[in-house]
Scaffold this motif. Structure first.
Motif, PDB file in Angstrom:
ATOM      1  N   GLY A   1     -12.222  45.213   4.546  1.00 13.79           N
ATOM      2  CA  GLY A   1     -11.163  46.119   4.392  1.00 13.79           C
ATOM      3  C   GLY A   1     -11.876  47.098   3.083  1.00 13.79           C
ATOM      4  O   GLY A   1     -12.027  48.451   2.837  1.00 13.79           O
ATOM      5  N   SER A   2     -12.259  46.712   2.153  1.00 14.04           N
ATOM      6  CA  SER A   2     -12.920  46.605   0.463  1.00 14.04           C
ATOM      7  C   SER A   2     -14.424  46.248   0.645  1.00 14.04           C
ATOM      8  O   SER A   2     -14.610  45.939  -0.368  1.00 14.04           O
ATOM      9  CB  SER A   2     -12.095  47.473  -0.181  1.00 14.04           C
ATOM     10  OG  SER A   2     -11.642  45.782  -0.643  1.00 14.04           O
TER      11      SER A   2
ATOM     12  N   HIS B   1     -11.249  40.662   2.254  1.00 12.85           N
ATOM     13  CA  HIS B   1     -10.161  41.444   2.200  1.00 12.85           C
ATOM     14  C   HIS B   1      -9.872  41.931   3.312  1.00 12.85           C
ATOM     15  O   HIS B   1     -10.762  42.958   3.780  1.00 12.85           O
ATOM     16  CB  HIS B   1     -11.090  42.900   1.085  1.00 12.85           C
ATOM     17  CG  HIS B   1      -9.727  43.765   1.263  1.00 12.85           C
ATOM     18  ND1 HIS B   1      -9.595  45.454   0.685  1.00 12.85           N
ATOM     19  CD2 HIS B   1      -8.362  43.821   1.644  1.00 12.85           C
ATOM     20  CE1 HIS B   1      -8.652  45.873   1.383  1.00 12.85           C
ATOM     21  NE2 HIS B   1      -7.219  44.975   1.420  1.00 12.85           N
ATOM     22  N   TYR B   2      -9.255  41.601   3.892  1.00 15.43           N
ATOM     23  CA  TYR B   2      -9.051  41.669   5.182  1.00 15.43           C
ATOM     24  C   TYR B   2      -7.492  42.640   5.149  1.00 15.43           C
ATOM     25  O   TYR B   2      -6.795  42.465   4.311  1.00 15.43           O
ATOM     26  CB  TYR B   2      -8.091  40.913   5.506  1.00 15.43           C
ATOM     27  CG  TYR B   2      -9.122  39.434   6.220  1.00 15.43           C
ATOM     28  CD1 TYR B   2     -10.518  39.538   6.279  1.00 15.43           C
ATOM     29  CD2 TYR B   2      -8.881  38.566   4.643  1.00 15.43           C
ATOM     30  CE1 TYR B   2     -10.925  38.248   6.644  1.00 15.43           C
ATOM     31  CE2 TYR B   2      -9.784  37.625   4.283  1.00 15.43           C
ATOM     32  CZ  TYR B   2     -11.170  36.994   5.492  1.00 15.43           C
ATOM     33  OH  TYR B   2     -11.838  36.472   5.106  1.00 15.43           O
ATOM     34  N   TRP B   3      -7.973  43.613   5.714  1.00 12.47           N
ATOM     35  CA  TRP B   3      -7.199  45.212   6.319  1.00 12.47           C
ATOM     36  C   TRP B   3      -6.113  44.771   7.458  1.00 12.47           C
ATOM     37  O   TRP B   3      -7.005  44.577   8.773  1.00 12.47           O
ATOM     38  CB  TRP B   3      -7.559  46.444   6.155  1.00 12.47           C
ATOM     39  CG  TRP B   3      -6.644  47.127   5.801  1.00 12.47           C
ATOM     40  CD1 TRP B   3      -5.976  47.820   5.321  1.00 12.47           C
ATOM     41  CD2 TRP B   3      -6.195  48.641   6.888  1.00 12.47           C
ATOM     42  NE1 TRP B   3      -5.148  49.176   4.624  1.00 12.47           N
ATOM     43  CE2 TRP B   3      -5.382  49.118   5.937  1.00 12.47           C
ATOM     44  CE3 TRP B   3      -6.669  48.512   8.267  1.00 12.47           C
ATOM     45  CZ2 TRP B   3      -4.895  50.546   6.986  1.00 12.47           C
ATOM     46  CZ3 TRP B   3      -6.380  50.254   8.865  1.00 12.47           C
ATOM     47  CH2 TRP B   3      -5.110  50.898   8.319  1.00 12.47           C
ATOM     48  N   GLU B   4      -4.706  44.382   7.789  1.00 16.04           N
ATOM     49  CA  GLU B   4      -4.230  44.153   8.172  1.00 16.04           C
ATOM     50  C   GLU B   4      -3.635  45.229   8.769  1.00 16.04           C
ATOM     51  O   GLU B   4      -3.026  45.877   8.282  1.00 16.04           O
ATOM     52  CB  GLU B   4      -2.762  43.421   8.661  1.00 16.04           C
ATOM     53  CG  GLU B   4      -2.092  42.690   8.697  1.00 16.04           C
ATOM     54  CD  GLU B   4      -0.859  41.958   8.858  1.00 16.04           C
ATOM     55  OE1 GLU B   4      -0.940  42.093   7.759  1.00 16.04           O
ATOM     56  OE2 GLU B   4      -0.659  40.693   9.196  1.00 16.04           O
TER      57      GLU B   4
ATOM     58  N   ALA C   1      -0.226  46.254  10.850  1.00 16.97           N
ATOM     59  CA  ALA C   1       0.563  45.276  10.808  1.00 16.97           C
ATOM     60  C   ALA C   1       1.021  46.364  12.227  1.00 16.97           C
ATOM     61  O   ALA C   1       0.984  47.365  12.798  1.00 16.97           O
ATOM     62  CB  ALA C   1       1.793  46.054   9.884  1.00 16.97           C
TER      63      ALA C   1
ATOM     64  N   ALA D   1      -3.483  37.070   8.295  1.00 17.13           N
ATOM     65  CA  ALA D   1      -4.440  37.031   8.231  1.00 17.13           C
ATOM     66  C   ALA D   1      -5.070  36.652   7.070  1.00 17.13           C
ATOM     67  O   ALA D   1      -4.525  35.714   6.648  1.00 17.13           O
ATOM     68  CB  ALA D   1      -4.149  38.687   7.583  1.00 17.13           C
ATOM     69  N   PRO D   2      -6.563  36.083   7.714  1.00 16.01           N
ATOM     70  CA  PRO D   2      -7.320  36.928   8.340  1.00 16.01           C
ATOM     71  C   PRO D   2      -7.286  36.253   9.873  1.00 16.01           C
ATOM     72  O   PRO D   2      -8.114  36.679  10.903  1.00 16.01           O
ATOM     73  CB  PRO D   2      -9.006  36.471   8.110  1.00 16.01           C
ATOM     74  CG  PRO D   2      -8.063  34.669   7.335  1.00 16.01           C
ATOM     75  CD  PRO D   2      -6.940  34.704   6.929  1.00 16.01           C
TER      76      PRO D   2
END
Lengths: 203, 500
Positions: B156-157, B161-164, B166, B302-303
């Motif tokens: 994610g960043s 950092h996991y960007w989910e 949805a 997440a994750p």
């Protein structure tokens, strides 16, 4: 570095604060978990290191043994620091007080890299209380002055810093971005790392 | 400009004639054959145009028993804006580009098409009118629905950092339908498997489903229809639906996503129409990951959801495999063993990507983020291979756990991942045993999958010749018999891994 060495000399008998996570001959640190420590590739691209800073010697002994158990081949004891295993060429696993390190070197320089890292160990009392999770009128914020990285799990966050819009299910950022972030519901867990690789977990 | 025309006496008489006895009016002597003059007729089709999606709209003219056709476009006030046929020739088709005589594009609204059939003297023999709509149509966003499985971009960043994405997040968005001159194209697919976009605006996002799910797509209709009866069709996603700006119609795919685990890449066409007139079409590229089902992890946040960077290559690698846990896990085992570009650490048997975070072999923490980047290199051990296989399998909807075989046992002949030969001493002449060995199991060690090594599959696994046997759904007891030459070996610590 000179300051660090001086501190090391002065406080040799006490607990180690850790090893500065940013080193010229290492790549970017990657913070795994409070139980596993942090890793970084060798800048030469010929291996990597794992570093763990325990709150006491016993935690480092435990990490040392767990890491040693992770070898499918039995690795022999090695004479180095307080406790060591490996061959000093491709692998060196050692513990110095509450700091434990594994060095993997494809160029057979594990011992010299280990010696270098041991020399960079900074002494000082554990300082695991520099961060907190603060309740505000709008939600929750992490107060972590001097943190190297912050990991969170759970909670509902709003976009901040360079985070994209969306659900930030887990975050790992350095300050000051983290202090600009807010969770509308409390994170389940926050792990804050200082510059010496020590982790504080707030649940 | 058209000249004022006189109307034919026959045309003026026509309403009276039509009102008459349908059997006909007696115009002559019954005893004489009488040929009535042919009746002039003209019809013209209506039309509709979105000037930013199309350049013009065809107008069909059907005329008979006249000499020439005149055709004009007028606004609702009756002002002639454009002459498309000036009455100097017969016309059977023409088109309007939505512009007046000066070339100015006309605003959204209803216009009148006026067609006249003329005789050689310019007398109007018949006339017809039809509506023409200028519209501005489009969608501002779309959201895939149904049994959608949340996806994760794992950087994610940065690492950790996991960007989910949805299951309710939009699949695509655009900021505006147009800039006044050109229509905004529907977004291209976001191709980065590691890093998410900063915003969904201007991006088309992939989505994941169980392979037998039937996805739906809800669109946010926008624009200015000017009262036109607009319909929207999503090709292959059900019937056309009447829509108006602000509507959010939902279309359902006409068939299940796939017959098995795969990557479904298709372009979906949105067709806008007014009556029978197609106003324009927009094409949305889509990438839908068809997995076995919900992830096999115990955790649901997440994750522990499918990572795009994991399921994209994995599904492509095993595409075509039967939609069962066994088939998928077996295919993943072979893919990792043969094609992942990793090899066994024949020097130490050390783990490069996995750590046990509890006492002994509990709570294996797999650094999948680092593995995907091969951050620590391409050498691995059994713990890593078990972690890798479990991660991929669980993300695709199978369900594996790792288990640890203890302890200090001598080996039969194996061929380690990345190796070329069978050996019973993978660490050299003095290294013919494992202190432990990690494998995976879907059923508490009744059956075993192992991507670390291939066994000798013949009757004598302790000697040549060798028959390569990949460890794909092998009974737990048989696996130990083939793996272990001497010593006690038992399964322990069977549990799910942790992931980062």
């Amino acid at each position: 570095m000179i300051l660090h060495l001086l501190i090391t000399t002065a406080l040799a008998a006490g607990l180690h604060a850790g090893i500065p996570v940013h080193q010229r001959d290492l790549g970017e640190p990657d913070f795994q978990s409070a139980e596993n420590g942090w890793t970084a590739p060798l800048a030469s691209g010929t291996g990597f290191v794992r570093v763990y800073v325990g709150r006491n010697d016993a935690e480092a002994v435990d990490w040392f043994q767990r890491t040693r158990d992770g070898f499918s081949r039995l690795i022999p004891d090695y004479v180095f620091a307080d406790q060591a295993a490996g061959d000093g060429t491709g692998v060196l696993l050692f513990r110095d007080g509450n700091v434990a390190v594994m060095v993997r070197s494809e160029s057979n320089e594990a011992l010299s890299i280990g010696q270098s890292l041991q020399a960079r160990i900074v002494d000082g009392p554990p300082s695991f209380s520099f961060a907190s999770l603060k309740r505000t009128d709008d939600g929750w914020t992490v107060v972590a002055p001097g943190a190297a990285f912050v990991q969170t799990r759970g909670g509902t966050s709003i976009p901040c810093g360079n985070f994209p819009a969306g659900v930030l299910a887990d975050t790992q950022v350095g300050p000051p971005a983290i202090e600009q972030c807010m969770w509308t519901t409390r994170p389940d867990e926050v792990t804050i790392w200082d510059g010496f690789g020590r982790a504080t977990v707030i649940k | 400009m058209l000249h004022p025309r006189r109307h034919s006496p026959l045309l003026l008489l026509l309403p009276a004639l039509l009102a008459c006895d349908p059997k006909g009016i007696k115009l002559g002597d019954d005893s004489e054959a009488h040929v009535e003059p042919p009746v002039p007729t003209i019809t013209v089709s209506g039309g509709a145009l979105d000037p930013l999606l199309g350049t013009e709209c065809a107008l069909d003219v059907t005329a008979a028993n006249g000499s020439t056709v005149a055709l004009t476009i007028s606004d609702e006030a009756g002002t002639v804006l454009r002459t498309l046929a000036d009455g100097s020739a017969m016309v059977d088709a023409t088109a309007w580009d939505g512009r007046d005589e000066t070339g100015m594009l006309q605003p959204v609204g209803t216009y009148l098409v006026d067609a006249e059939l003329l005789d050689p003297d310019g007398i109007v023999l018949a006339s017809a009118t039809a509506d023409f709509y200028i519209v501005r149509v489009g969608v501002l966003s779309g959201t895939l629905g149904g049994e959608r499985i949340p996806l994760i971009w794992h950087l994610g960043s940065g690492p950790g950092h996991y960007w989910e994405e949805a299951a309710t997040d939009s699949t695509f968005e655009i900021a505006a339908l147009d800039d006044g001159i050109t229509a905004t194209a529907l977004p291209a697919l976001w191709d980065d498997l590691d890093v998410p976009p900063a915003s969904h605006v201007g991006e088309g996002m992939p989505a994941a489903y169980p392979y037998d799910a039937v996805p739906s797509l809800t669109l946010a209709v926008a624009g200015d229809f000017g009262g036109a009866p607009v319909h929207l069709t999503v090709e292959g996603w059900g019937e056309a639906q009447p829509v108006a700006p602000g509507d959010t119609p939902t279309f359902t795919r006409g068939a299940a996503l796939a017959t098995g685990p795969s990557v479904v890449e298709e372009s979906v066409t949105f067709t806008w129409s007014v009556g029978d007139t197609a106003v324009g079409a927009q094409t949305l590229p889509m990438r839908l990951y068809a997995t076995l089902g919900e992830p096999g992890f115990e955790q649901t946040d997440a994750p522990y959801e499918p990572w795009v960077a994991a399921i994209d290559p994995a599904l492509r690698a095993i595409s075509g495999v039967e939609a069962t846990d066994e088939a998928v896990t077996s295919a993943l085992t072979e893919w990792i063993y043969r094609d992942a570009g990793i090899s066994y650490d024949t020097r130490y048997g050390a783990s490069y990507y996995t750590s046990y975070s509890g006492r002994t072999y509990n709570n294996a923490l797999f650094d999948f983020t680092s593995f995907l980047a091969r951050r620590n290199g391409t050498t691995v051990n059994c713990t890593d291979c078990a972690s890798i296989l479990e991660a991929y399998a669980d993300m695709l909807g199978a369900n594996l756990s790792y288990t640890i075989i203890l302890q200090n046992f001598d080996l039969n002949f194996i061929k380690a991942i990345g190796g070329t030969d069978f050996t019973h001493c993978p660490f050299g002449a003095s290294g013919c045993s494992f202190s432990y060995h990690a494998v995976t199991t879907p059923d508490d060690t009744l059956t075993i999958y192992d991507a670390t090594l291939a066994l000798d599959g013949d009757d004598d696994p302790g000697a040549g010749p060798f028959t390569e046997l990949l460890v794909q759904h092998i009974e737990g007891a048989e696996y130990l018999e083939r793996l272990v030459m001497d010593g006690t070996a038992t399964y322990n610590y069977t549990q799910k891994e942790m992931l980062r």
